[in-house]
Design an enzyme around this catalytic site. Structure first.
Site, PDB file in Angstrom:
ATOM      1  NE  ARG A 121      -4.106  -2.026   1.885  1.00  0.00           N
ATOM      2  CZ  ARG A 121      -3.921  -3.140   2.782  1.00  0.00           C
ATOM      3  NH1 ARG A 121      -2.943  -2.894   3.864  1.00  0.00           N
ATOM      4  NH2 ARG A 121      -4.681  -4.089   2.569  1.00  0.00           N
ATOM      5  CE  LYS A 171      -1.019  13.241 -15.030  1.00  0.00           C
ATOM      6  NZ  LYS A 171      -1.349  13.852 -16.500  1.00  0.00           N
ATOM      7  CD  GLU A 209       6.130  15.076 -23.214  1.00  0.00           C
ATOM      8  OE1 GLU A 209       5.662  16.200 -22.800  1.00  0.00           O
ATOM      9  OE2 GLU A 209       5.843  14.195 -23.444  1.00  0.00           O
ATOM     10  CE  LYS A 263       4.866  17.093 -14.423  1.00  0.00           C
ATOM     11  NZ  LYS A 263       4.809  15.716 -15.462  1.00  0.00           N
ATOM     12  CD  GLU A 316      -4.454  15.728 -16.252  1.00  0.00           C
ATOM     13  OE1 GLU A 316      -3.136  15.321 -16.107  1.00  0.00           O
ATOM     14  OE2 GLU A 316      -5.180  15.461 -17.077  1.00  0.00           O
ATOM     15  NE  ARG A 328       0.219  16.461 -13.393  1.00  0.00           N
ATOM     16  CZ  ARG A 328       0.718  15.769 -12.639  1.00  0.00           C
ATOM     17  NH1 ARG A 328       0.575  15.773 -11.449  1.00  0.00           N
ATOM     18  NH2 ARG A 328       1.551  14.975 -12.997  1.00  0.00           N
ATOM     19  CG  ASN A 362      -2.459  15.752 -20.207  1.00  0.00           C
ATOM     20  OD1 ASN A 362      -1.405  15.164 -20.176  1.00  0.00           O
ATOM     21  ND2 ASN A 362      -3.334  15.806 -19.587  1.00  0.00           N
ATOM     22  CG  HIS A 385       0.304  14.078 -24.053  1.00  0.00           C
ATOM     23  ND1 HIS A 385       1.091  15.499 -24.129  1.00  0.00           N
ATOM     24  CD2 HIS A 385       1.355  13.310 -23.363  1.00  0.00           C
ATOM     25  CE1 HIS A 385       2.114  15.196 -23.729  1.00  0.00           C
ATOM     26  NE2 HIS A 385       2.270  13.909 -22.915  1.00  0.00           N
ATOM     27  CG  HIS A 397      -1.649   9.277 -25.190  1.00  0.00           C
ATOM     28  ND1 HIS A 397      -2.382   9.633 -24.065  1.00  0.00           N
ATOM     29  CD2 HIS A 397      -0.501   9.512 -25.079  1.00  0.00           C
ATOM     30  CE1 HIS A 397      -1.470   9.667 -23.143  1.00  0.00           C
ATOM     31  NE2 HIS A 397      -0.182   9.814 -23.653  1.00  0.00           N
ATOM     32  CG  HIS A 448       5.408   9.823 -24.734  1.00  0.00           C
ATOM     33  ND1 HIS A 448       3.792   9.480 -24.647  1.00  0.00           N
ATOM     34  CD2 HIS A 448       5.485  10.901 -23.936  1.00  0.00           C
ATOM     35  CE1 HIS A 448       3.421  10.138 -23.760  1.00  0.00           C
ATOM     36  NE2 HIS A 448       4.384  11.320 -23.511  1.00  0.00           N
TER      37      HIS A 448
HETATM   38  P1  NAD Z   1      12.252   5.202 -21.867  1.00  0.00           P
HETATM   39  O1  NAD Z   1      12.269   4.976 -20.697  1.00  0.00           O
HETATM   40  O2  NAD Z   1      11.947   4.212 -22.917  1.00  0.00           O
HETATM   41  O3  NAD Z   1      13.872   5.434 -22.253  1.00  0.00           O
HETATM   42  C1  NAD Z   1      13.978   5.775 -23.825  1.00  0.00           C
HETATM   43  C2  NAD Z   1      15.455   4.836 -24.362  1.00  0.00           C
HETATM   44  O4  NAD Z   1      16.567   5.124 -23.828  1.00  0.00           O
HETATM   45  C3  NAD Z   1      15.130   3.367 -23.689  1.00  0.00           C
HETATM   46  O5  NAD Z   1      15.845   2.605 -24.720  1.00  0.00           O
HETATM   47  C4  NAD Z   1      16.073   3.419 -22.400  1.00  0.00           C
HETATM   48  O6  NAD Z   1      16.675   2.217 -22.023  1.00  0.00           O
HETATM   49  C5  NAD Z   1      17.270   4.494 -23.144  1.00  0.00           C
HETATM   50  N1  NAD Z   1      17.991   5.297 -21.957  1.00  0.00           N
HETATM   51  C6  NAD Z   1      17.704   5.657 -20.796  1.00  0.00           C
HETATM   52  N2  NAD Z   1      18.539   6.509 -20.252  1.00  0.00           N
HETATM   53  C7  NAD Z   1      19.605   6.408 -21.216  1.00  0.00           C
HETATM   54  C8  NAD Z   1      21.026   7.264 -21.117  1.00  0.00           C
HETATM   55  N3  NAD Z   1      21.049   7.914 -20.213  1.00  0.00           N
HETATM   56  N4  NAD Z   1      21.823   6.890 -22.340  1.00  0.00           N
HETATM   57  C9  NAD Z   1      21.209   5.796 -23.139  1.00  0.00           C
HETATM   58  N5  NAD Z   1      20.231   5.158 -23.304  1.00  0.00           N
HETATM   59  C10 NAD Z   1      19.140   5.262 -22.332  1.00  0.00           C
HETATM   60  O7  NAD Z   1      11.368   6.403 -22.511  1.00  0.00           O
HETATM   61  P2  NAD Z   1      11.379   7.743 -21.979  1.00  0.00           P
HETATM   62  O8  NAD Z   1      11.188   8.637 -23.225  1.00  0.00           O
HETATM   63  O9  NAD Z   1      12.208   8.448 -20.915  1.00  0.00           O
HETATM   64  O10 NAD Z   1       9.911   7.871 -21.393  1.00  0.00           O
HETATM   65  C11 NAD Z   1       8.875   7.560 -22.014  1.00  0.00           C
HETATM   66  C12 NAD Z   1       7.701   7.091 -20.995  1.00  0.00           C
HETATM   67  O11 NAD Z   1       7.446   8.320 -20.315  1.00  0.00           O
HETATM   68  C13 NAD Z   1       6.298   6.532 -21.691  1.00  0.00           C
HETATM   69  O12 NAD Z   1       5.941   5.374 -21.133  1.00  0.00           O
HETATM   70  C14 NAD Z   1       5.335   7.887 -21.403  1.00  0.00           C
HETATM   71  O13 NAD Z   1       4.110   7.555 -20.973  1.00  0.00           O
HETATM   72  C15 NAD Z   1       6.032   8.388 -20.107  1.00  0.00           C
HETATM   73  N6  NAD Z   1       5.588   9.557 -19.661  1.00  0.00           N
HETATM   74  C16 NAD Z   1       5.236  10.003 -18.475  1.00  0.00           C
HETATM   75  C17 NAD Z   1       4.943  11.217 -17.788  1.00  0.00           C
HETATM   76  C18 NAD Z   1       4.589  11.081 -16.212  1.00  0.00           C
HETATM   77  O14 NAD Z   1       4.317  12.427 -15.874  1.00  0.00           O
HETATM   78  N7  NAD Z   1       4.595  10.279 -15.637  1.00  0.00           N
HETATM   79  C19 NAD Z   1       5.032  12.116 -18.675  1.00  0.00           C
HETATM   80  C20 NAD Z   1       5.589  11.991 -20.137  1.00  0.00           C
HETATM   81  C21 NAD Z   1       6.053  10.631 -20.399  1.00  0.00           C
HETATM   82  N1  GLY Z   2       2.903  14.794 -18.252  1.00  0.00           N
HETATM   83  C1  GLY Z   2       1.870  15.171 -18.006  1.00  0.00           C
HETATM   84  C2  GLY Z   2       1.483  15.371 -16.641  1.00  0.00           C
HETATM   85  O1  GLY Z   2       2.584  15.208 -15.788  1.00  0.00           O
HETATM   86  O2  GLY Z   2       0.651  15.874 -15.974  1.00  0.00           O
END
Ligand code: NAD
Ligand code: GLY
Length: 356
Positions: A118, A140, A182, A224, A234, A238, A242, A245, A249, A262
């Site tokens: 939890r 998130k 972003e 942010k 949100e 907030r 998006n 997005h 998406h 993404h």
């Molecule tokens: P990712 O985590 O897949 O990383 C991208 C690639 O880079 C992967 O292959 C990873 O292994 C590699 N990598 C990571 N760090 C590295 C480094 N320093 N050097 C070399 N390679 C490296 O993708 P991302 O773009 O970081 O994140 C995308 C995800 O984030 C999606 O799932 C998206 O939905 C999510 N997201 C979440 C929020 C939120 O608010 N929580 C906001 C935006 C996106």
């Molecule tokens: N990336 C959108 C949010 O964090 O609200």
């Protein structure tokens, strides 16, 4: 080092940003109360950065969980796999999870932290540009479902975010560009001056100038943090984060998770949102052109996949989390530096843009 605080009462936390933080003991000082931590990372990041992190965690009882790489693994199968490893490694309520990696690792680890017994503490150590400027901040957490992205998740804030911008040096160019989507988003929705700064400093950023990267990560986290502090769950402002997005998406789901990154889908989604704004006479031709130019300058796709038409977009967008009472809500810019949430987009405008 620069520090930004996300102000959320007793759940407030710092975001520390600098070169070299990953190897610094001070980065994690007083953060791991019980002296027990489990690092969750993936097969790409582990060989690059695990040893640096372990040196900073000297004196802490640390175990490691290493996952396969990729968006396609941000799912309930890996959620269960991590949980199983936590149980096998005798994780307890006071064990701190440390997410070392990009947004996939951060979102998945955060969701495990929210659910395991939890809720256990977790720290974000983002290593991609996208995760440093966006996903590691704001709480998130989620995994994907085959029918929709991030459909299973929770709002769950980390105890701290440790951003070492040196990790960006090993990031593949395509991933850097995805993060820039972003970054540009913040300029469009919130800060016209920052947008202009990005136009003027694009080359230095593409050359990975540390000074420029530090400023970009700092300014994005600052925006942010401000937005999340005002509207953690949100209900209002907030939602502006998006931008791009809803369309994005749909592209990600249609293409299969991981085929379009993404950030690439968000970049293209922002172009579509800007075209809607222009068609509604909310922005000038010159603002539309500036937005598309900046997105293209960072090598992001500005055209949706050829086969994706209005019907295909709508089919995916019906599952969007912003759908309320059956109406899709879009984030649409009204100027560079301003945007609104609206469900009032005439179907013929959408048809024209998405079918062309
Ligand atoms: P990712 O985590 O897949 O990383 C991208 C690639 O880079 C992967 O292959 C990873 O292994 C590699 N990598 C990571 N760090 C590295 C480094 N320093 N050097 C070399 N390679 C490296 O993708 P991302 O773009 O970081 O994140 C995308 C995800 O984030 C999606 O799932 C998206 O939905 C999510 N997201 C979440 C929020 C939120 O608010 N929580 C906001 C935006 C996106
Ligand atoms: N990336 C959108 C949010 O964090 O609200």
């Amino acid at each position: 080092m620069s520090t930004i605080r996300v102000e959320l009462g007793e759940r407030s936390y710092p975001i520390n940003i600098d070169s070299g933080l990953l190897t610094s003991k001070d980065s994690f000082k007083d953060q791991i109360q019980s002296g027990k931590a489990i690092v969750v990372t993936n097969e790409i990041v582990e060989p690059l950065y695990l040893n640096s992190l372990l040196s900073a965690l000297d004196g802490v009882d640390v175990k490691v969980v290493c996952l396969p790489d990729g968006e396609q693994h941000k799912n309930l199968t890996q959620f269960e796999a991590v949980t199983t490893q936590l149980l096998e490694q005798h994780a307890a309520r006071d064990t701190t999870l440390i997410a070392l990696g990009g947004g996939v690792i951060g979102d998945l680890t955060g969701f495990v932290a929210a659910c395991f017994q939890r809720g256990i503490p977790f720290i974000q150590v983002p290593t991609t540009l996208l995760s440093q400027v966006d996903s590691s901040v704001g709480g998130k957490t989620a995994v994907n479902h085959p029918l929709g992205k991030n459909m299973i998740g929770a709002f769950y804030q980390p105890k701290s975010v440790v951003i070492d911008i040196d990790t960006l040096k090993t990031l593949p160019a395509r991933e850097f560009a995805a993060g820039m989507a972003e970054v540009i988003k913040y300029g469009i929705i919130y800060d016209a001056e920052f947008f202009s700064w990005l136009e003027e400093n694009a080359q230095a950023l593409k050359d990975l100038s540390s000074e420029h990267l530090k400023y970009v990560v700092h300014r994005c986290c600052e925006i942010k943090a401000e937005i999340v502090s005002k509207d953690e769950k949100e209900h209002g402002i907030r939602a502006l984060l998006n931008l791009g997005h809803t369309f994005g998406h749909a592209i990600e789901a249609e293409q299969g998770y991981g085929n379009w990154l993404h950030g690439e889908a968000v970049g293209c989604g922002m172009v579509l949102a800007a075209e809607v704004a222009y068609n509604k006479n909310w922005i000038s031709k010159s603002d539309l052109e500036r937005m598309i130019k900046l997105i293209a300058l960072f090598d992001l796709p500005i055209n949706a996949p050829e086969h994706m038409n209005y019907d295909i977009f709508m089919q995916h967008m019906q599952h969007d989390k912003k759908v309320l009472s059956g109406a899709i809500r879009f984030i649409i810019p009204t100027a560079i530096g301003k945007a609104v949430v609206t469900k009032d987009i005439e179907p013929d405008i959408l048809q024209n843009i998405l079918n062309s």
